[in-house]
Design a protein around this motif. Sequence first.
Motif, PDB file in Angstrom:
ATOM      1  N   ALA A  88       0.944  -1.347   0.337  1.00  0.00           N
ATOM      2  CA  ALA A  88       0.159  -0.161  -0.022  1.00  0.00           C
ATOM      3  C   ALA A  88       0.476   1.108  -0.188  1.00  0.00           C
ATOM      4  O   ALA A  88       0.746   1.899  -0.358  1.00  0.00           O
ATOM      5  N   GLU A  89       2.247   1.273   0.267  1.00  0.00           N
ATOM      6  CA  GLU A  89       2.638   2.476   0.531  1.00  0.00           C
ATOM      7  C   GLU A  89       3.611   2.295  -0.581  1.00  0.00           C
ATOM      8  O   GLU A  89       4.821   3.159  -0.373  1.00  0.00           O
ATOM      9  N   GLY A  90       3.643   1.878  -1.875  1.00  0.00           N
ATOM     10  CA  GLY A  90       3.392   1.357  -3.299  1.00  0.00           C
ATOM     11  C   GLY A  90       5.217   0.982  -3.158  1.00  0.00           C
ATOM     12  O   GLY A  90       5.819   0.796  -4.307  1.00  0.00           O
ATOM     13  N   GLU A  91       6.493   0.374  -1.965  1.00  0.00           N
ATOM     14  CA  GLU A  91       7.317  -1.122  -2.107  1.00  0.00           C
ATOM     15  C   GLU A  91       6.555  -1.839  -2.565  1.00  0.00           C
ATOM     16  O   GLU A  91       5.610  -2.412  -2.106  1.00  0.00           O
ATOM     17  N   TYR A 121      -4.759 -10.012  -3.168  1.00  0.00           N
ATOM     18  CA  TYR A 121      -4.313  -9.324  -4.568  1.00  0.00           C
ATOM     19  C   TYR A 121      -4.294  -7.762  -3.887  1.00  0.00           C
ATOM     20  O   TYR A 121      -4.552  -7.146  -2.375  1.00  0.00           O
ATOM     21  N   THR A 122      -3.580  -7.251  -4.367  1.00  0.00           N
ATOM     22  CA  THR A 122      -3.770  -5.665  -4.142  1.00  0.00           C
ATOM     23  C   THR A 122      -4.857  -4.466  -4.641  1.00  0.00           C
ATOM     24  O   THR A 122      -5.378  -5.215  -5.291  1.00  0.00           O
ATOM     25  N   ARG A 126      -3.597  -6.615  -8.849  1.00  0.00           N
ATOM     26  CA  ARG A 126      -2.190  -7.851  -8.790  1.00  0.00           C
ATOM     27  C   ARG A 126      -2.316  -8.495  -7.893  1.00  0.00           C
ATOM     28  O   ARG A 126      -2.818  -8.414  -6.861  1.00  0.00           O
ATOM     29  N   MET A 127      -2.157 -10.055  -8.256  1.00  0.00           N
ATOM     30  CA  MET A 127      -2.039 -10.637  -7.449  1.00  0.00           C
ATOM     31  C   MET A 127      -0.555 -10.067  -6.966  1.00  0.00           C
ATOM     32  O   MET A 127       0.509 -11.525  -7.378  1.00  0.00           O
ATOM     33  N   ALA A 184      -6.193  -2.014   1.686  1.00  0.00           N
ATOM     34  CA  ALA A 184      -5.023  -2.851   1.532  1.00  0.00           C
ATOM     35  C   ALA A 184      -4.645  -3.248   0.205  1.00  0.00           C
ATOM     36  O   ALA A 184      -4.012  -3.954  -0.788  1.00  0.00           O
ATOM     37  N   GLY A 185      -6.030  -3.705  -0.044  1.00  0.00           N
ATOM     38  CA  GLY A 185      -6.087  -4.901  -1.141  1.00  0.00           C
ATOM     39  C   GLY A 185      -7.629  -5.994  -0.504  1.00  0.00           C
ATOM     40  O   GLY A 185      -8.227  -5.623  -0.286  1.00  0.00           O
ATOM     41  N   TYR A 186      -7.273  -7.347  -1.224  1.00  0.00           N
ATOM     42  CA  TYR A 186      -8.483  -8.479  -1.641  1.00  0.00           C
ATOM     43  C   TYR A 186      -7.796  -9.623  -1.242  1.00  0.00           C
ATOM     44  O   TYR A 186      -6.964 -10.052  -1.799  1.00  0.00           O
TER      45      TYR A 186
END
Length: 586
Positions: A88-91, A121-122, A126-127, A184-186
């Motif tokens: 979530a922070e891009g890293e 997933y993000t 993306r997985m 943050a994602g799924y």
Amino acid sequence: MYRLKQMNTLRNQIFLGFMLVMLIVLGCVGFFTYGQVSVLLRNNAEKHIQQTAVQAAGKLDVLLRQVDTFTAQVATSATIQRLMAQEAEGEKTTFAERQSMLQEIRKHEAYTTGIRSLELYTTDYRMLFPLTDVSLNSRVPQEWINEADAGMGRLVWLGLDPRNPDVVIAIRNVRLIDHSFSYAGYLMVQVEKNYFEFSVEGESADNGSGEMMGLFDGAGKLVTSDFPEGADVEGMLHSGAKTIELNGSTYMPIQKRSEATGWRIIILTPVNYAAEGISVLRTVVVVSVIIGGGLFLVMTFILSTMITRPILNLIKVMRGAKLGTLKPISVPSSAMEINELNNTYNQMVDSLNELIEVVYQKEIVQSRTELKALQAQINPHFLFNTLEAFYWALEEKGEEELAEIVVAMSGLFRYVIAKTDGDEWVTVGDELDHAERYLKIMDMRMVDRLSWSIEADEECRGAPVPKLLVQPLVENAILHGVEQRLGRGTVLLRATPSDRPGYTRIEVTDNGPGMDDEKLLALRCSLEKGLNSRSEGGNGVGLANVQKRLMLYVPGGEGLTVHSSEGQGTTVSFEIPNAHKGEVES
């Protein structure tokens, strides 16, 4: 026929009457009892089915909560939270970090059953886990992703996997606990379909109910069931039927909806099981009616014999007086009712002797009345002879106009007064001639204020019509039409074939002041209600009288039709069939 008359005795009537009443009573009681107990048995069966549905729904909720708890543990584990926060922070997570998720997820899977796989997933679909390059929006429809977003972190059950019909998919948002529960994602979980293969066989196997159960997702798709292959249960339920047919058997459907997922459980219970015990009840009711009817049959036979035996003895005594003169009889009996019959018979004999005397006196009175009626016929003949004398006297003096009026009056009176058998019906031609004589007389009385004409097709003049039906309409047209206007008035009398086949139309038209809508409506209402609407002079027969005669002699007809406009005159018409039976329906 003679044998039937012999069987039509008081004893048989009492016997059959009592039996009929008893059978009706027993039938009503049996029907009521059968209906009430049947409803009670059916309600108990339905309650049992409802309890089964509640139990099944409870089992489903337990299974769903287990999966929900499992996915919540996975989504809130420290490793998953750290890696999802990092994304979530891009890293980007490394390959090794993604592999570490496997160990974390396997640790939780060890305590659950029915889970085929988990996928992370993000936010950009993306997985992260497992280690493939599949995106979420290519894995499931976008509508499912939107539903997961709307769930706000709650596990959302979506239905069967489009790629694998043996797997049920559920998705939840992953929320970061240390970052104010930010998105943050799924987390997508794939559950084996047989995980939901619970049934009511355990409860119903002992009593052989034959119940079947099916689970449908929110979209109405079948998840799992023990229904027969190819059975469209969902379609049958949408048709609104209270029962459905499967493999030649009738079932009652019961539905229960899961509050957590919106999925539905449908239980099919055989109608025979729901109505268990009703057939036994039916047999009991029928046997009870038969036994009760048999007992009442014997009692009715004995009672009817006790009632009719004294009456038969009285009949034998009375037959002796049938061929002779009516005389009082005395047949003593120990029964009060039979003695009352004897007294009534004696009173009847006295009354008959009195009636014979009264009838004899009435015949004498009737003979005298007929003689007076014969003498009363002299008066009309005297009137006609007097008018004839006036006619010849006026002819000799050259008063031809007055002579024609006298002839018209003579014909008018003769038409009205003359009475012979069967003259209630005349022809249209007779009625028009009578109306013509009346118009001639009125023309002389009104001098130059009246003009009139009569138009009639020859084919219509022979049609039958009740006597004195047209002249009152002509009188009404003169009194309320011609006499109510200034200057010369016109009356037109027509007899033409109707547009209705087999009917003749007769109408009387005047050019008087007419009526406004309010008066016309009041007149039509009075005709419909049969009110006696007399002419202003008080001597007219009135339209209502004509209407009543039309309804009497032409049943099913429309009666009088009145059309009028203010300042335009009035038309009164009626239609009559060209043939009649010569009878008046009462």
